[in-house]
Enzyme design. Structure first.
Site, mmCIF file in Angstrom:
data_model
loop_
_atom_site.group_PDB
_atom_site.id
_atom_site.type_symbol
_atom_site.label_atom_id
_atom_site.label_comp_id
_atom_site.label_asym_id
_atom_site.label_seq_id
_atom_site.Cartn_x
_atom_site.Cartn_y
_atom_site.Cartn_z
ATOM 1 N N GLY A 9 -1.454 -3.322 -8.645
ATOM 2 C CA GLY A 9 -2.260 -2.117 -8.889
ATOM 3 C C GLY A 9 -1.308 -1.010 -9.278
ATOM 4 C CB ALA A 11 -3.711 3.356 -11.419
ATOM 5 C CE LYS A 75 -11.765 2.857 -10.189
ATOM 6 N NZ LYS A 75 -11.482 4.290 -10.112
ATOM 7 C CG ASN A 102 -7.694 7.380 0.248
ATOM 8 O OD1 ASN A 102 -6.966 7.357 1.234
ATOM 9 N ND2 ASN A 102 -7.726 8.381 -0.601
ATOM 10 C CE LYS A 182 -4.584 10.047 2.947
ATOM 11 N NZ LYS A 182 -5.243 9.442 1.838
ATOM 12 C CG HIS A 185 -3.974 13.620 6.334
ATOM 13 N ND1 HIS A 185 -4.415 13.669 5.024
ATOM 14 C CD2 HIS A 185 -2.790 14.282 6.345
ATOM 15 C CE1 HIS A 185 -3.537 14.327 4.300
ATOM 16 N NE2 HIS A 185 -2.544 14.705 5.066
ATOM 17 C CG ASN A 186 -7.763 12.336 3.179
ATOM 18 O OD1 ASN A 186 -6.579 12.310 3.505
ATOM 19 N ND2 ASN A 186 -8.200 11.734 2.099
ATOM 20 C CE LYS A 260 -10.272 11.015 -6.114
ATOM 21 N NZ LYS A 260 -8.884 10.507 -5.998
ATOM 22 N NE ARG A 287 -13.737 20.045 -0.296
ATOM 23 C CZ ARG A 287 -12.708 19.250 -0.570
ATOM 24 N NH1 ARG A 287 -12.867 18.178 -1.318
ATOM 25 N NH2 ARG A 287 -11.511 19.511 -0.095
HETATM 26 P P1 NDP Z 1 -7.448 4.124 -9.115
HETATM 27 O O1 NDP Z 1 -8.149 4.354 -7.848
HETATM 28 O O2 NDP Z 1 -7.876 4.861 -10.318
HETATM 29 O O3 NDP Z 1 -7.534 2.533 -9.433
HETATM 30 C C1 NDP Z 1 -7.018 1.987 -10.625
HETATM 31 C C2 NDP Z 1 -6.281 0.715 -10.320
HETATM 32 O O4 NDP Z 1 -7.168 -0.251 -9.696
HETATM 33 C C3 NDP Z 1 -5.775 0.055 -11.587
HETATM 34 O O5 NDP Z 1 -4.544 -0.552 -11.307
HETATM 35 C C4 NDP Z 1 -6.849 -0.980 -11.867
HETATM 36 O O6 NDP Z 1 -6.420 -2.046 -12.661
HETATM 37 C C5 NDP Z 1 -7.147 -1.454 -10.477
HETATM 38 N N1 NDP Z 1 -8.417 -2.134 -10.370
HETATM 39 C C6 NDP Z 1 -9.653 -1.590 -10.439
HETATM 40 N N2 NDP Z 1 -10.595 -2.554 -10.276
HETATM 41 C C7 NDP Z 1 -9.935 -3.716 -10.115
HETATM 42 C C8 NDP Z 1 -10.351 -5.059 -9.895
HETATM 43 N N3 NDP Z 1 -11.638 -5.375 -9.798
HETATM 44 N N4 NDP Z 1 -9.395 -6.004 -9.788
HETATM 45 C C9 NDP Z 1 -8.092 -5.692 -9.868
HETATM 46 N N5 NDP Z 1 -7.637 -4.438 -10.057
HETATM 47 C C10 NDP Z 1 -8.548 -3.464 -10.184
HETATM 48 O O7 NDP Z 1 -5.863 4.287 -8.933
HETATM 49 P P2 NDP Z 1 -5.002 5.383 -8.131
HETATM 50 O O8 NDP Z 1 -3.606 5.018 -8.427
HETATM 51 O O9 NDP Z 1 -5.469 6.764 -8.366
HETATM 52 O O10 NDP Z 1 -5.314 5.077 -6.603
HETATM 53 C C11 NDP Z 1 -5.067 3.805 -6.041
HETATM 54 C C12 NDP Z 1 -5.550 3.826 -4.612
HETATM 55 O O11 NDP Z 1 -4.826 4.814 -3.893
HETATM 56 C C13 NDP Z 1 -7.021 4.177 -4.445
HETATM 57 O O12 NDP Z 1 -7.559 3.427 -3.401
HETATM 58 C C14 NDP Z 1 -6.982 5.642 -4.080
HETATM 59 O O13 NDP Z 1 -8.113 6.032 -3.335
HETATM 60 C C15 NDP Z 1 -5.709 5.700 -3.251
HETATM 61 N N6 NDP Z 1 -5.060 6.990 -3.176
HETATM 62 C C16 NDP Z 1 -4.990 7.810 -4.247
HETATM 63 C C17 NDP Z 1 -4.368 9.044 -4.176
HETATM 64 C C18 NDP Z 1 -4.284 9.908 -5.373
HETATM 65 O O14 NDP Z 1 -3.789 11.035 -5.223
HETATM 66 N N7 NDP Z 1 -4.697 9.453 -6.544
HETATM 67 C C19 NDP Z 1 -3.760 9.499 -2.912
HETATM 68 C C20 NDP Z 1 -3.791 8.530 -1.869
HETATM 69 C C21 NDP Z 1 -4.443 7.342 -2.000
HETATM 70 P P3 NDP Z 1 -6.559 -1.970 -14.279
HETATM 71 O O15 NDP Z 1 -5.371 -1.194 -14.745
HETATM 72 O O16 NDP Z 1 -6.517 -3.388 -14.698
HETATM 73 O O17 NDP Z 1 -7.850 -1.297 -14.575
#
Ligand code: NDP
Length: 476
Positions: A9, A11, A75, A102, A182, A185-186, A260, A287
């Site tokens: 993962g 992102a 996600k 999360n 966590k 915390h949020n 969220k 909110r």
């Molecule tokens: P996202 O929540 O936007 O998730 C995107 C990622 O999930 C991509 O890598 C995507 O892969 C993958 N994904 C989605 N669906 C699937 C699936 N069915 N099978 C496999 N992979 C999948 O990414 P973030 O980086 O923003 O957040 C990741 C996690 O961290 C989340 O749970 C979020 O709540 C948590 N988080 C986020 C924070 C933030 O500030 N953003 C802070 C703390 C925690 P693909 O590229 O192939 O689409």
């Protein structure tokens, strides 16, 4: 080559966490459902450390040292289950799956139980600090087994934020404890932000000041007891000018706060546990209220110009009143949040160390603040503290702030400026310290209409009065 740990993962969060691991010398296997992200990470940042990219889950797992440790950073919800289901058949007993998304703690408890049946460790881990934190050092809250922490601890403590040489990471407790902490915390972050927003609104109304002037006030506060990341960025945001219009940036942002859902989870859990987290609840509802555009428009039409024009007589004294009211309200919000953690810990038998929790929030996360040192000290000195409000520094600070707090809440009500979190925190404080509460009348009414019984102040036992007939009292 083999990797010490893997991240699937990639992102924003996963990518930055993987880079943080690599920069700290850990060989890290990287994988993402869509391989473009994996390739992009290695192409852009491959020189920061040792990355072992894999395009299939099988290759990814095969590149890991044993016991394997896999961080899942996708996600939350269905995607986490999908990835965990794909991983499980590829792993062996003793391997560790770390969910850094999360997740709701109840989902984490369910997943932990399911993986335990396979001999696997499932470690729900709270990660705070957003994308910058993930890269430069987040606050990390791992749950799961103590055994899994023996493998993960040295890695996580290395990549976490450090404050006074202490890592902002520690084992919180079994199964869902990390995600629960966590979540709270949020929730506290919601309350903290709402209180800051109310302080800003009150200062603006009372002083008739512009955002740039208010930025200076917040900057000043940031060198005192209120010193925190959120106060610092408040000053930064208030000083910012919109390039397109030349107006204060805060004035061009639509006044509709989104969420969220972690604030909502916190309030739902607190309702289940019977813990009054009124500050977090007010912040979450504030909110929601901001999002009801049609109702707000209708009400603006029906009640125009209700607020009297408000100019305070002594601006310096007013600013100090708001500062003290903010600090006192913030103490209430944190006291409630820590009560919530203690209640969760008792309910699920997690053995959470409250002082330790405050310790790992001192850096890396959004609510990082000087104040957390005080909380750590308070719980370290007295782990069975009935409420943070009575710990010596907190009690003194609240006592000193009470006259300011009352003036600010009363003035806001008179001027028609909404300050729900300030007002409800003060009400909570007054209710907690009241000699008698009108709960007595509520019990009497419940007995009157529903024979729900009551206890007496002067005798042991449970009683009922025969209201419809002769009003004699019976012991039940
Ligand atoms: P996202 O929540 O936007 O998730 C995107 C990622 O999930 C991509 O890598 C995507 O892969 C993958 N994904 C989605 N669906 C699937 C699936 N069915 N099978 C496999 N992979 C999948 O990414 P973030 O980086 O923003 O957040 C990741 C996690 O961290 C989340 O749970 C979020 O709540 C948590 N988080 C986020 C924070 C933030 O500030 N953003 C802070 C703390 C925690 P693909 O590229 O192939 O689409």
């Amino acid at each position: 080559a083999t990797a010490r740990i893997g991240v699937t993962g990639l992102a924003v969060m996963g990518r930055n966490l993987a880079r943080n691991l690599a920069r700290n010398g850990f060989a890290v296997a990287v994988h993402n459902r869509s391989p473009e992200r994996t390739r992009g990470l290695v192409a852009e940042h491959g020189d920061e450390g040792t990355f072992l990219p894999a395009e299939s889950m099988a290759d990814f797992v095969a590149s890991l040292e044993r016991p394997r440790a896999v961080i899942v950073m996708v996600k939350a919800g269905g995607p986490t289950d999908a990835v965990v289901d794909e991983l499980v058949p590829l792993l062996d007993a003793g391997d560790i799956v770390v969910d850094c998304g999360n997740a709701h703690f109840a989902d984490t408890r369910r997943r932990e139980e399911a993986l335990r049946a396979h001999g696997l460790h499932f470690v729900g881990t709270g990660v705070s600090g957003g994308e910058e934190g993930a890269l430069r050092g987040p606050s990390i809250m791992p749950g799961g087994s103590a055994e899994s922490y023996r493998t993960l601890g040295p890695i996580f403590e290395r990549i976490a934020a450090q404050v006074d040489g202490v890592p902002c990471c520690r084992h919180i407790g079994p199964d869902g404890a990390g995600h629960f902490v966590k979540m709270v915390h949020n929730g506290i972050e919601y309350a903290d932000m709402q209180l800051i927003a109310e302080a800003y609104d009150l200062l603006r109304a009372g002083l008739g000041a512009q955002p740039a002037q208010l930025a200076e006030i917040f900057r000043g506060w940031n060198s005192g007891e209120l010193e925190s990341f959120l106060i610092e960025i408040t000053a930064d945001v208030l000083a910012h000018t919109d390039a397109a219009t030349g107006r204060a940036f805060v004035d061009v942002v639509l006044d509709r706060a989104e969420q969220k859902g972690t604030g909502r989870w916190t309030v739902q859990s607190a309702l289940d546990l019977g813990i009054p987290i009124t500050g977090i609840a007010e912040a979450t509802f504030a909110r929601s209220l901001s999002g009801h555009a049609d109702q707000r428009e209708a009400a603006r039409g029906a009640f125009p110009d209700m607020g009297a024009t408000w100019r305070v007589e002594d601006p310096d004294a007013f600013v100090e009143d708001v500062r003290r009211a903010l600090l006192a309200s913030k103490i209430v919000a944190y006291a409630q949040g820590f009560d919530h953690i203690r209640a969760g810990s008792r309910e699920y038998d997690w053995g959470i160390d409250l002082g330790g929790t405050a310790t790992i929030w001192r850096g890396g996360c959004i609510i990082r603040a000087r104040f957390l040192d005080r909380i750590r000290q308070a719980y370290d000195e007295r782990p069975d503290l009935p409420t943070l409000l009575v710990a010596p520094w907190f009690a003194d600070t609240v006592n000193d702030g009470v006259p300011s707090w009352r003036r600010v809440v009363a003035d806001a009500a008179r001027a028609g400026v909404p300050a729900p979190a300030f007002a409800s925190s003060l009400a909570y404080f007054d209710a907690l310290r009241a000699q008698r509460l009108p709960a007595a009348l509520i019990q009497a009414l419940r007995d009157n209409f529903g024979a729900h019984t009551y206890q007496r102040v002067d005798r042991e036992g449970t009683f009922h009065t025969r209201w419809p007939t002769d009003r004699t009292e019976t012991r039940t």
